[in-house]
Enzyme design. Structure first.
Site, short mmCIF file in Angstrom:
data_model
loop_
_atom_site.label_atom_id
_atom_site.label_comp_id
_atom_site.label_asym_id
_atom_site.label_seq_id
_atom_site.Cartn_x
_atom_site.Cartn_y
_atom_site.Cartn_z
N THR A 126 -15.01 -16.95 1.38
CA THR A 126 -15.46 -16.06 0.30
C THR A 126 -16.09 -16.80 -0.86
O THR A 126 -15.61 -17.87 -1.27
CB THR A 126 -14.25 -15.26 -0.21
OG1 THR A 126 -13.70 -14.54 0.88
CG2 THR A 126 -14.63 -14.28 -1.30
N GLU A 127 -17.16 -16.22 -1.38
CA GLU A 127 -17.79 -16.74 -2.59
C GLU A 127 -17.93 -15.61 -3.60
O GLU A 127 -17.80 -14.43 -3.23
CB GLU A 127 -19.18 -17.30 -2.26
CG GLU A 127 -19.12 -18.44 -1.28
CD GLU A 127 -20.49 -19.01 -0.95
OE1 GLU A 127 -21.50 -18.50 -1.49
OE2 GLU A 127 -20.53 -19.94 -0.15
N GLN A 279 14.74 18.25 1.62
CA GLN A 279 13.68 18.04 2.62
C GLN A 279 12.51 17.24 2.06
O GLN A 279 11.89 16.46 2.78
CB GLN A 279 13.16 19.39 3.12
CG GLN A 279 14.04 19.96 4.22
CD GLN A 279 13.38 21.12 4.94
OE1 GLN A 279 12.34 21.62 4.54
NE2 GLN A 279 14.00 21.54 6.02
N ILE A 337 10.11 8.16 -4.83
CA ILE A 337 11.50 8.55 -4.51
C ILE A 337 12.46 7.94 -5.54
O ILE A 337 13.41 8.59 -5.98
CB ILE A 337 11.86 8.11 -3.06
CG1 ILE A 337 11.15 9.01 -2.06
CG2 ILE A 337 13.38 8.15 -2.82
CD1 ILE A 337 11.31 8.60 -0.60
N PHE A 338 12.18 6.71 -5.94
CA PHE A 338 13.03 6.05 -6.94
C PHE A 338 12.80 6.64 -8.35
O PHE A 338 13.57 6.34 -9.27
CB PHE A 338 12.74 4.54 -7.00
CG PHE A 338 13.55 3.71 -6.04
CD1 PHE A 338 13.35 3.78 -4.67
CD2 PHE A 338 14.53 2.83 -6.50
CE1 PHE A 338 14.08 3.01 -3.78
CE2 PHE A 338 15.28 2.05 -5.62
CZ PHE A 338 15.05 2.15 -4.26
N GLU A 363 -8.53 -10.86 3.88
CA GLU A 363 -8.96 -11.01 5.29
C GLU A 363 -9.88 -9.87 5.72
O GLU A 363 -9.82 -9.38 6.86
CB GLU A 363 -7.76 -11.16 6.23
CG GLU A 363 -7.20 -12.57 6.13
CD GLU A 363 -6.44 -13.02 7.35
OE1 GLU A 363 -5.33 -13.53 7.15
OE2 GLU A 363 -6.93 -12.90 8.49
#
Ligand code: COS
Length: 384
Positions: A126-127, A279, A337-338, A363
């Site tokens: 990568t550049e 649920q 959820i937390f 990548e």
């Protein structure tokens, strides 16, 4: 015949990586995420356990693991800490072009030292202006007599600041586009090689990322990988082979997030009941479990294809793209959820969300994976 069972050796390898991740990586993940230190001691243990050189063939002193074995290890290590996983697997990424295209002499000279003492390698493609468009490299390699002179710079190089060896892609014939790219093995101590400041990243903070500069770096012809002009192929073949392990990392990160979510949902009581009984939470957990399983199957399939020596570019891209997208979706949902706790650094799940993001970018961005997949699925198109 389809067989999803693992051999005794694979189960032992998986158990060893899991134990390492739980004992060495996970308890220290937060410390290295918050600070700027490099996890030197943990990497020494990872080296002794053989993880850093696991893909180097046995005849050159490495673990000689097959791709499915590497996928199993990658999932476990990334489940421990994605940043430390990245340090380990970035070396494997840089070894891969040498493993695939190096001569016996090059392998002996450049791979064997990595199996004797702990050190790291870096893959320099990568550049600043050549990210997804990898063929538009500005770094040049000019042939002068029996040497090449490399000039340019590479950015976002994982392990760049700690590597003893770089695999560098440079344009040796700018007129020829992708066919003008060549790949070189560049030892760190070569005059003219220097590195920039360490990047301050959102996640994977245990890994080292820098810019690497090449100023009139003289490289002997014997450090050329494959042939002049074959560098783009070297890079593409390497990425075809290594991308699935990013998918494994996605599975590992998502799995850890899901484990935290299940524990939390069973003990967090609201409206008089554990939230796992609602649920909304339970179905989110079911969705995550489903997607993690699907991602793991994509990874295993692409690794299996590689081990059979079959073409796997599309499947490897699918494994990388889906695995990292699953990691992103899962970690975002687990933070939800937390609730408020999920957003706090005292809890481990916000780190997982930050770590998941990079898996969608490095990548090859997931947009590039979709490009690779769609080109193969759609095939040639007749223009009107
Ligand atoms: N295997 C073998 N050959 C390949 C290949 C592959 N996976 N992908 C491309 N090639 C060949 C093509 O066949 C073509 O060869 P010819 O010139 O003989 O026809 C040549 O390479 C150029 O390919 P293409 O025309 O597809 O090049 P593009 O410029 O369109 O780019 C992508 C191809 C986008 C796939 C490539 O630039 C890429 O992967 N970019 C992302 C790079 C990346 O992952 N960077 C992350 C940093 S490394 S950690």
């Amino acid at each position: 015949m389809i067989d999803f069972s693992l051999t005794e050796e694979q189960l032992a390898l998986q158990a060893m990586a899991r134990e390492f991740a739980l004992k060495e990586m996970r308890p220290n993940a937060s410390r290295y995420d918050k600070g700027d230190a490099f996890p030197e001691e943990i990497m020494k243990k990872a080296f002794e356990a053989g993880f850093i050189t696991c893909n180097i063939p046995e005849e050159y002193g490495g673990g000689g693991l097959k791709e499915l074995d590497v996928a199993l290890i990658s999932e476990e290590l990334a489940a421990g800490c994605a940043g430390m996983f990245t340090t380990i697997m970035a070396s494997s990424l840089a070894f891969t072009p040498i493993i695939l295209f190096g001569t016996d002499e090059q392998k002996k000279k450049f791979l064997v030292p990595f199996t004797k003492n702990m050190s790291f390698a870096a893959f320099c493609l990568t550049e600043r202006e050549a990210g997804s468009d990898a063929a538009s490299l500005k770094t040049t390699a000019k042939k002068v007599g029996e040497e090449y002179i490399i000039n340019g710079s590479k950015c976002f190089i994982t392990n760049g600041g700690i590597a003893s060896l770089y695999v560098v892609f440079a344009n040796s014939d700018p007129e020829r586009g992708p066919r003008g790219v060549s790949a070189f093995i560049v030892p760190r101590e070569t005059p003219g090689v220097s590195v920039g400041k360490e990047e301050d990243k959102m996640g994977h903070r245990a890994s080292n990322t820098v810019e690497v500069f090449f100023e009139d770096v003289k490289i002997p012809q014997e450090n050329l990988l494959a042939k002049e002009g074959m560098g783009f192929l070297v890079a593409m073949k390497t990425l075809d082979k290594t991308r699935a392990s990013v998918g494994s990392a996605g599975v590992g990160v998502a799995r850890t997030a899901l484990e935290y979510a299940i524990d939390y949902a069973k003990t967090r009581v609201q409206f008089g009941k554990p939230i796992a009984t609602f649920q909304n939470t339970a179905f989110k957990i079911a969705q995550m479990a489903m997607e993690i399983n699907a991602a793991r199957h994509l990874v295993w399939h692409s690794a299996w294809l590689m081990d059979q020596g079959k073409p796997c570019g599309k499947e490897s891209a699918m494994a990388k793209c889906f695995g990292s997208d699953v990691a992103m979706r899962t970690t975002v949902d687990v933070v939800q959820i937390f609730g408020g706790y999920g957003y706090m650094k005292d809890y481990p799940v916000e780190k997982l969300m930050r770590d998941a993001k990079l898996l969608q970018i490095y990548e090859g961005t997931n947009e590039i994976q979709r490009l690779v997949i769609s080109r193969e699925v759609i095939g040639p198109i007749k223009q009107a």
